[in-house]
Write an enzyme that holds these catalytic residues in place. Structure first.
Site, PDB file in Angstrom:
ATOM      1  N   ARG A 241      -8.719   3.091  -6.935  1.00 47.38           N
ATOM      2  CA  ARG A 241      -7.272   2.938  -7.122  1.00 47.38           C
ATOM      3  C   ARG A 241      -6.971   1.475  -7.401  1.00 47.38           C
ATOM      4  O   ARG A 241      -7.551   0.587  -6.775  1.00 47.38           O
ATOM      5  CB  ARG A 241      -6.540   3.377  -5.845  1.00 47.38           C
TER       6      ARG A 241
ATOM      7  N   LYS B  81      -5.257   7.735   7.698  1.00 45.40           N
ATOM      8  CA  LYS B  81      -4.083   8.607   7.776  1.00 45.40           C
ATOM      9  C   LYS B  81      -4.250   9.840   6.882  1.00 45.40           C
ATOM     10  O   LYS B  81      -3.952  10.945   7.313  1.00 45.40           O
ATOM     11  CB  LYS B  81      -2.803   7.871   7.334  1.00 45.40           C
TER      12      LYS B  81
ATOM     13  N   ARG C  69      -0.777  -5.406   0.343  1.00 50.11           N
ATOM     14  CA  ARG C  69      -0.347  -4.198   1.064  1.00 50.11           C
ATOM     15  C   ARG C  69      -0.439  -4.407   2.579  1.00 50.11           C
ATOM     16  O   ARG C  69       0.430  -3.959   3.325  1.00 50.11           O
ATOM     17  CB  ARG C  69      -1.211  -3.003   0.649  1.00 50.11           C
TER      18      ARG C  69
ATOM     19  N   ARG D 299     -13.493   2.308  -1.061  1.00 49.04           N
ATOM     20  CA  ARG D 299     -12.952   3.654  -1.288  1.00 49.04           C
ATOM     21  C   ARG D 299     -12.870   3.975  -2.782  1.00 49.04           C
ATOM     22  O   ARG D 299     -12.426   3.168  -3.592  1.00 49.04           O
ATOM     23  CB  ARG D 299     -11.557   3.736  -0.664  1.00 49.04           C
TER      24      ARG D 299
ATOM     25  N   ARG E 247       8.295   3.567   6.337  1.00 46.64           N
ATOM     26  CA  ARG E 247       7.555   2.319   6.177  1.00 46.64           C
ATOM     27  C   ARG E 247       8.413   1.131   6.621  1.00 46.64           C
ATOM     28  O   ARG E 247       7.912   0.029   6.758  1.00 46.64           O
ATOM     29  CB  ARG E 247       7.298   2.085   4.719  1.00 46.64           C
TER      30      ARG E 247
HETATM   31  P1  AMP Z   1       0.094   4.858   0.343  1.00 45.63           P
HETATM   32  O1  AMP Z   1      -0.764   5.884  -0.314  1.00 45.63           O
HETATM   33  O2  AMP Z   1       0.861   5.411   1.523  1.00 45.63           O
HETATM   34  O3  AMP Z   1      -0.657   3.601   0.664  1.00 45.63           O
HETATM   35  O4  AMP Z   1       1.240   4.458  -0.724  1.00 45.63           O
HETATM   36  C1  AMP Z   1       0.894   3.916  -1.977  1.00 45.63           C
HETATM   37  C2  AMP Z   1       2.054   3.104  -2.531  1.00 45.63           C
HETATM   38  O5  AMP Z   1       3.210   3.954  -2.689  1.00 45.63           O
HETATM   39  C3  AMP Z   1       2.533   1.983  -1.637  1.00 45.63           C
HETATM   40  O6  AMP Z   1       1.758   0.802  -1.811  1.00 45.63           O
HETATM   41  C4  AMP Z   1       3.973   1.804  -2.126  1.00 45.63           C
HETATM   42  O7  AMP Z   1       4.008   1.172  -3.384  1.00 45.63           O
HETATM   43  C5  AMP Z   1       4.403   3.234  -2.354  1.00 45.63           C
HETATM   44  N1  AMP Z   1       4.979   3.852  -1.137  1.00 45.63           N
HETATM   45  C6  AMP Z   1       4.481   4.932  -0.451  1.00 45.63           C
HETATM   46  N2  AMP Z   1       5.263   5.246   0.588  1.00 45.63           N
HETATM   47  C7  AMP Z   1       6.283   4.365   0.583  1.00 45.63           C
HETATM   48  C8  AMP Z   1       7.423   4.161   1.421  1.00 45.63           C
HETATM   49  N3  AMP Z   1       7.657   4.934   2.496  1.00 45.63           N
HETATM   50  N4  AMP Z   1       8.271   3.138   1.111  1.00 45.63           N
HETATM   51  C9  AMP Z   1       8.057   2.362   0.039  1.00 45.63           C
HETATM   52  N5  AMP Z   1       6.999   2.468  -0.789  1.00 45.63           N
HETATM   53  C10 AMP Z   1       6.114   3.467  -0.534  1.00 45.63           C
END
Ligand code: AMP
Length: 219
Positions: A161, A17, A172, A129, A92
């Site tokens: 990360r 993404k 996740r 990654r 999400r």
């Molecule tokens: P990502 O980079 O999109 O995988 O987001 C990293 C982390 O940010 C996720 O594992 C959540 O802890 C938090 N996060 C990001 N977007 C959301 C969302 N729309 N709703 C809730 N938590 C989020």
């Protein structure tokens, strides 16, 4: 087509993404709105928001709907989002998808692109990654930047990360299944879902997404 191009990109963590949104945002001239990036940068800056969410992010859990909805509302009020936005990592949950409908009103989501990649492939991609803490460049664990720990673009530290470690990856992906897959049903029922095979090369995936946007939104 109405003036605003609002696109949602769905896909498991590691589906590509981030890479695709970066390219598509430049191509369509709309901002890439990644809630994960906004939250990570708050943690890095040690802001009040960052201190509130740091532990949640490290655990690979979701932060509250209210909090991310407010962040996205604020982001859409910024001038560069006047022509729309490319949403990555939001919505999400169903509650977030419904809030987004209210927020965008008539000028709603034009298309939801579902980047489809198997759990096995995303697990492999996420475990290898590495990311630059300064500029966000993505590397693989076999790249010289990952081995040396130094970004070749900006000299920043290249790290894994915390949420790309095996236990957090499992959590996740489980959260994705539970909370996000219903969104596929949500956008399908509105006739807005376009599934694209995300297992191909980045260039092939970009071309496939642009073709579907051209055919279904810009036509
Ligand atoms: P990502 O980079 O999109 O995988 O987001 C990293 C982390 O940010 C996720 O594992 C959540 O802890 C938090 N996060 C990001 N977007 C959301 C969302 N729309 N709703 C809730 N938590 C989020």
């Amino acid at each position: 087509m109405s003036a605003r191009l609002n696109l949602v990109v769905l896909g498991k963590q590691g589906a590509g993404k981030g890479t695709q949104c970066h390219r598509l945002a430049a191509h369509y001239g709309i901002p890439h709105i990644s809630t994960g990036d906004i939250l990570r940068s708050a943690v890095k800056d040690n802001s009040a928001l960052g201190r509130e969410v740091a532990a949640v992010l490290d655990a690979g859990a979701l932060v509250s709907d209210d909090l991310v909805i407010k962040l996205v509302e604020a982001r859409f009020r910024e001038a560069d989002a006047a022509g729309g936005g490319l949403l990555d990592g939001f919505p999400r949950t169903l509650a977030q998808a419904e809030a987004l409908e209210r927020l965008l009103g008539e000028d709603g989501v034009k298309l939801c692109i579902n980047l489809d990649v198997s759990t096995e492939l995303v697990t492999e991609r996420l475990s290898s990654r590495r990311v630059c803490q300064e500029c966000g460049s993505i590397y693989s664990d076999t790249d010289v930047e990952a081995i040396s720990g130094t970004c070749s673009k900006c000299g920043g530290d290249v790290i894994q990360r915390a949420d790309d470690r095996p236990e957090a990856i499992r959590r996740r992906l489980a959260a994705y299944e539970q909370d996000t897959e219903p969104l596929i049903t949500f956008y399908t029922s509105r006739g807005l879902l376009a599934t694209v095979d995300g297992s191909r090369s980045p260039d092939e995936v970009t071309a496939a997404i642009q073709a579907v946007v051209a055919g279904r939104v810009l036509a």
